[in-house]
Design a protein around this motif. Structure first.
Motif, PDB file in Angstrom:
ATOM      1  N   ILE A 141       0.846  -1.194   0.000  1.00  0.00           N
ATOM      2  CA  ILE A 141       0.000   0.000   0.000  1.00  0.00           C
ATOM      3  C   ILE A 141       0.884   1.246   0.000  1.00  0.00           C
ATOM      4  O   ILE A 141       1.747   1.390   0.865  1.00  0.00           O
ATOM      5  N   PRO A 142       0.679   2.162  -0.959  1.00  0.00           N
ATOM      6  CA  PRO A 142       1.428   3.432  -0.922  1.00  0.00           C
ATOM      7  C   PRO A 142       1.109   4.194   0.367  1.00  0.00           C
ATOM      8  O   PRO A 142      -0.053   4.515   0.630  1.00  0.00           O
ATOM      9  N   VAL A 143       2.125   4.452   1.156  1.00  0.00           N
ATOM     10  CA  VAL A 143       1.917   5.037   2.478  1.00  0.00           C
ATOM     11  C   VAL A 143       1.184   6.367   2.402  1.00  0.00           C
ATOM     12  O   VAL A 143       0.255   6.632   3.162  1.00  0.00           O
ATOM     13  N   HIS A 144       1.561   7.204   1.460  1.00  0.00           N
ATOM     14  CA  HIS A 144       1.007   8.558   1.424  1.00  0.00           C
ATOM     15  C   HIS A 144      -0.423   8.601   0.891  1.00  0.00           C
ATOM     16  O   HIS A 144      -1.074   9.650   0.979  1.00  0.00           O
ATOM     17  N   SER A 145      -0.907   7.477   0.373  1.00  0.00           N
ATOM     18  CA  SER A 145      -2.319   7.434  -0.005  1.00  0.00           C
ATOM     19  C   SER A 145      -3.216   7.426   1.229  1.00  0.00           C
ATOM     20  O   SER A 145      -4.413   7.678   1.130  1.00  0.00           O
TER      21      SER A 145
ATOM     22  N   TYR B 195       4.182   6.364  12.571  1.00  0.00           N
ATOM     23  CA  TYR B 195       5.435   5.901  11.965  1.00  0.00           C
ATOM     24  C   TYR B 195       5.671   4.418  12.259  1.00  0.00           C
ATOM     25  O   TYR B 195       6.098   3.655  11.376  1.00  0.00           O
ATOM     26  N   ALA B 196       5.413   4.015  13.498  1.00  0.00           N
ATOM     27  CA  ALA B 196       5.619   2.612  13.873  1.00  0.00           C
ATOM     28  C   ALA B 196       4.693   1.699  13.085  1.00  0.00           C
ATOM     29  O   ALA B 196       5.103   0.623  12.627  1.00  0.00           O
ATOM     30  N   ALA B 197       3.442   2.121  12.907  1.00  0.00           N
ATOM     31  CA  ALA B 197       2.477   1.300  12.171  1.00  0.00           C
ATOM     32  C   ALA B 197       2.921   1.102  10.721  1.00  0.00           C
ATOM     33  O   ALA B 197       2.809  -0.005  10.169  1.00  0.00           O
ATOM     34  N   PHE B 198       3.449   2.145  10.098  1.00  0.00           N
ATOM     35  CA  PHE B 198       3.880   2.028   8.704  1.00  0.00           C
ATOM     36  C   PHE B 198       5.135   1.174   8.566  1.00  0.00           C
ATOM     37  O   PHE B 198       5.360   0.569   7.521  1.00  0.00           O
ATOM     38  N   GLY B 199       5.947   1.113   9.606  1.00  0.00           N
ATOM     39  CA  GLY B 199       7.151   0.297   9.535  1.00  0.00           C
ATOM     40  C   GLY B 199       6.955  -1.152   9.933  1.00  0.00           C
ATOM     41  O   GLY B 199       7.839  -1.979   9.701  1.00  0.00           O
ATOM     42  N   LEU B 200       5.793  -1.465  10.516  1.00  0.00           N
ATOM     43  CA  LEU B 200       5.561  -2.826  11.014  1.00  0.00           C
ATOM     44  C   LEU B 200       5.616  -3.915   9.935  1.00  0.00           C
ATOM     45  O   LEU B 200       6.218  -4.966  10.174  1.00  0.00           O
TER      46      LEU B 200
END
Length: 283
Positions: A123-127, A152-157
């Protein structure tokens, strides 16, 4: 035959020399922007505009004071440290526990849950920027450094769980069985077996997630509306006005923002490589 062998050896040496020269040139090409940024931060504005790549004739350390005053780099630096460290701590703990569970335990829905985590890498993060902003604003959770760190932690998980799971799956089960025979429990298995052995991959996760959090711009810009909560990437925009740019103070601000990351990378870059290949060579 000896003559042919000698020609072959010379050809190999010439080829290796050319490869080394090419690598050296590429390294210089990559390092030059950092070196240029540092010495440009010590030039005065007229000298910088007259000769962009020229060395400074005198050192103007006042650019750093101007960067701190104009961009509030001291406050932004503290904010970046707090957000990045909190994000990394939460990410590493969750990824370690989840990775070991996925690698070692069987439970209903495991495959679906693991697939859901991995799909996050697609999933593109910035979407998700606008949906997250609307959701946090609805619950009045914006302008909160702790919430930004959790984002930030959720996107890196996804990436972190994938790395830890792949590594933990290579650890021999005999080690766990020996701990159980000696009277150990689940806590001992997690923190006395997996944690020490997983240090290479956890070091990789720590460094990569720290770099991602430290350099992140869009979410910090949108979710942190108050100036006193801005992180370093946002503070760097304060040097650009509508009709002018403060180049040398901006270079000083860029140096303040970049040097910690560069130092961390050079100190631990071997850990990154060890962690990335650990799962493929272990066992």
């Amino acid at each position: 035959m000896n003559k042919t062998y000698g020609v072959t050896q010379i050809s190999k040496k010439i080829l290796m020399l050319l490869v080394n020269v090419l690598i050296a040139l590429l390294s210089l090409f990559c390092l030059f922007p950092v070196v240029w940024m540092i010495y440009s931060s010590l030039k005065d504005e007229p000298s910088f505009l007259r000769n962009l790549i020229g060395l400074p004739t005198s050192f103007h350390f006042s650019n750093y004071l101007s960067a701190i005053k104009t961009g509030k780099m001291d406050v932004a630096f503290v904010n970046s440290v707090l957000v990045s460290v909190t994000a990394v701590a939460a990410l590493v703990f969750i990824a370690f526990v989840a990775g070991v569970v996925f690698a070692r335990y069987q439970f209903r829905g495991k495959t679906i849950l693991y697939t859901m985590f991995l799909s996050g890498m697609l999933i593109p993060v910035h979407s998700l920027l606008i949906p997250i902003f609307v959701e946090l604003k609805l619950f009045t959770l914006n302008n909160n450094r702790f919430i930004l760190a959790l984002v930030y932690a959720a996107f890196g998980l996804p990436k972190a769980i994938f790395l830890v799971t792949s590594f933990a799956a290579t650890i021999p089960r005999e080690i766990e069985e020996a701990v159980i025979i000696d009277g150990g429990n689940t806590h001992d298995i997690f923190f006395k077996v997996f944690l020490p052995i997983s240090k290479p991959i956890l070091s990789t996760v720590i460094i990569l997630s720290f770099l991602d959090a430290w350099n992140e711009f869009p979410f910090s810009l949108v979710l942190m509306g108050k100036p006193e909560l801005k992180t370093l990437p946002i503070a760097l925009t304060y040097f650009t006005g509508q009709h002018s740019v403060q180049y040398t103070p901006m270079m000083a601000g860029l140096t303040i923002a970049t040097l910690p990351v560069v130092i961390v990378y050079f100190l631990f870059h071997k850990k990154i490589m060890e962690g990335m290949v650990a799962g493929s060579v272990k066992g």
